[in-house]
Design a protein around this motif. Structure first.
Motif, mmCIF file in Angstrom:
data_model
loop_
_atom_site.group_PDB
_atom_site.id
_atom_site.type_symbol
_atom_site.label_atom_id
_atom_site.label_comp_id
_atom_site.label_asym_id
_atom_site.label_seq_id
_atom_site.Cartn_x
_atom_site.Cartn_y
_atom_site.Cartn_z
ATOM 1 N N ASP A 1 0.831 -1.210 0.000
ATOM 2 C CA ASP A 1 0.000 0.000 0.000
ATOM 3 C C ASP A 1 0.863 1.258 0.000
ATOM 4 N N VAL A 2 1.969 1.218 0.761
ATOM 5 C CA VAL A 2 2.872 2.369 0.797
ATOM 6 C C VAL A 2 3.488 2.598 -0.584
ATOM 7 N N LYS A 3 3.931 1.521 -1.223
ATOM 8 C CA LYS A 3 4.514 1.665 -2.567
ATOM 9 C C LYS A 3 3.475 2.175 -3.560
ATOM 10 N N LEU A 4 2.244 1.712 -3.423
ATOM 11 C CA LEU A 4 1.183 2.188 -4.309
ATOM 12 C C LEU A 4 0.936 3.674 -4.099
ATOM 13 N N ALA A 5 0.915 4.108 -2.842
ATOM 14 C CA ALA A 5 0.698 5.526 -2.548
ATOM 15 C C ALA A 5 1.828 6.381 -3.112
ATOM 16 N N ILE A 6 3.077 5.909 -2.954
ATOM 17 C CA ILE A 6 4.217 6.659 -3.498
ATOM 18 C C ILE A 6 4.142 6.704 -5.015
ATOM 19 N N VAL B 1 13.373 7.763 -2.472
ATOM 20 C CA VAL B 1 14.092 7.063 -1.399
ATOM 21 C C VAL B 1 13.110 6.227 -0.578
ATOM 22 N N GLY B 2 11.912 6.775 -0.344
ATOM 23 C CA GLY B 2 10.885 6.014 0.357
ATOM 24 C C GLY B 2 10.464 4.780 -0.408
ATOM 25 N N ALA B 3 10.382 4.910 -1.737
ATOM 26 C CA ALA B 3 10.049 3.743 -2.567
ATOM 27 C C ALA B 3 11.142 2.687 -2.453
ATOM 28 N N LEU C 1 7.059 10.229 -13.767
ATOM 29 C CA LEU C 1 6.005 9.435 -14.400
ATOM 30 C C LEU C 1 6.432 7.985 -14.608
ATOM 31 N N LEU C 2 7.643 7.781 -15.099
ATOM 32 C CA LEU C 2 8.084 6.410 -15.357
ATOM 33 C C LEU C 2 8.161 5.588 -14.067
ATOM 34 N N LEU C 3 8.797 6.146 -13.048
ATOM 35 C CA LEU C 3 8.911 5.409 -11.786
ATOM 36 C C LEU C 3 7.552 5.271 -11.121
ATOM 37 N N GLY C 4 6.747 6.330 -11.162
ATOM 38 C CA GLY C 4 5.424 6.264 -10.550
ATOM 39 C C GLY C 4 4.533 5.226 -11.202
ATOM 40 N N LEU C 5 4.536 5.167 -12.525
ATOM 41 C CA LEU C 5 3.720 4.181 -13.227
ATOM 42 C C LEU C 5 4.190 2.761 -12.936
ATOM 43 N N MET C 6 5.521 2.580 -12.866
ATOM 44 C CA MET C 6 6.038 1.249 -12.566
ATOM 45 C C MET C 6 5.617 0.806 -11.168
ATOM 46 N N LEU C 7 5.777 1.682 -10.177
ATOM 47 C CA LEU C 7 5.409 1.328 -8.810
ATOM 48 C C LEU C 7 3.914 1.060 -8.690
ATOM 49 N N THR C 8 3.119 1.885 -9.362
ATOM 50 C CA THR C 8 1.667 1.709 -9.296
ATOM 51 C C THR C 8 1.259 0.380 -9.914
#
Length: 214
Positions: free
Chosen positions: A74-79, A128-130, A198-205
């Motif tokens: 959930d934390v990774k999804l939020a980040i 860093v949190g991710a 965007l790239l990192l956010g989309l990957m984590l999501t």
């Protein structure tokens, strides 16, 4: 986990804000000392965050589908969602004139302590949190787990290490080329921030959603 750490570490290393500040430090008087203070502080911050994760987990990943495991996802999804929204916001907002921050005028008189503090301030804490959330899955009872976390910290610092060594070995050539690189990064700062976010956010999501529904 290893692939995710590689992607996150690369995104951190390529960030334009801290790289531009680091080049300014290297170009100043006592540039090598200033750069080393920044680099060591940057690396220490990453290590401290990972060490806190290891202390919380005991070096053992949480059981799959357990409450701690789900909370980490959930934390990774939020980040990931936050990075996507931030990237979209930076992309849509009106362009602003490029100019050096005010503190750059005082960079020549900065102390190593100031350089170290600047590294802390410029750390991309969402990324860093991710990395910290991903490191929860590290199994430190194996050598592979230690190598993965060590490699992540070094990869996230790689651009700074390369520039520091370049200035030590060939200061005249390095300063000219790094200042040209800084000018290019300042001109393309918004595009770089948007792309990395965007790239990192989309990957984590995407990966977080896949883990939740699996």
């Amino acid at each position: 986990m290893v692939l995710d750490l590689v992607v996150i570490g690369t995104a951190i290393s390529l960030g334009p804000l801290h790289n531009s500040a680091f080049i300014l430090l290297l170009s100043s008087r006592r540039g090598v000392r200033q750069g080393l203070a920044f680099l060591l502080s940057w690396l220490a911050n990453l290590i401290v965050v990972i060490a806190c994760v290891v202390l919380l987990t005991g070096g053992q990943p949480p059981a799959r589908h357990s409450a701690p495991s789900t909370a980490v996802i959930d934390v990774k999804l939020a980040i990931g969602l936050a990075l996507v929204l931030y990237g979209a916001y930076r992309h849509r907002r009106p362009p602003r004139p490029h100019g050096p921050p005010r503190w750059t005028a005082r960079i020549d008189n900065a102390s190593p302590v100031t350089a170290a503090g600047l590294a802390w301030l410029l750390q991309p804490w969402a990324m860093v949190g991710a990395g910290a959330a991903t490191a929860v899955d590290a199994n430190l009872s194996t050598l592979a787990g230690w190598l993965a976390l060590t490699g992540y910290c070094l990869l996230a610092t790689l651009s700074l290490i390369v520039m520091e060594l370049y200035v030590v070995w060939a200061p005249a050539v390095a300063n000219a080329r790094l200042n040209a690189l800084r000018t290019w990064m300042e001109q393309h700062q918004e595009q770089l921030i948007v792309t990395l976010s965007l790239l990192l956010g989309l990957m984590l999501t995407a990966r977080s959603i896949a883990e939740l529904v699996a």
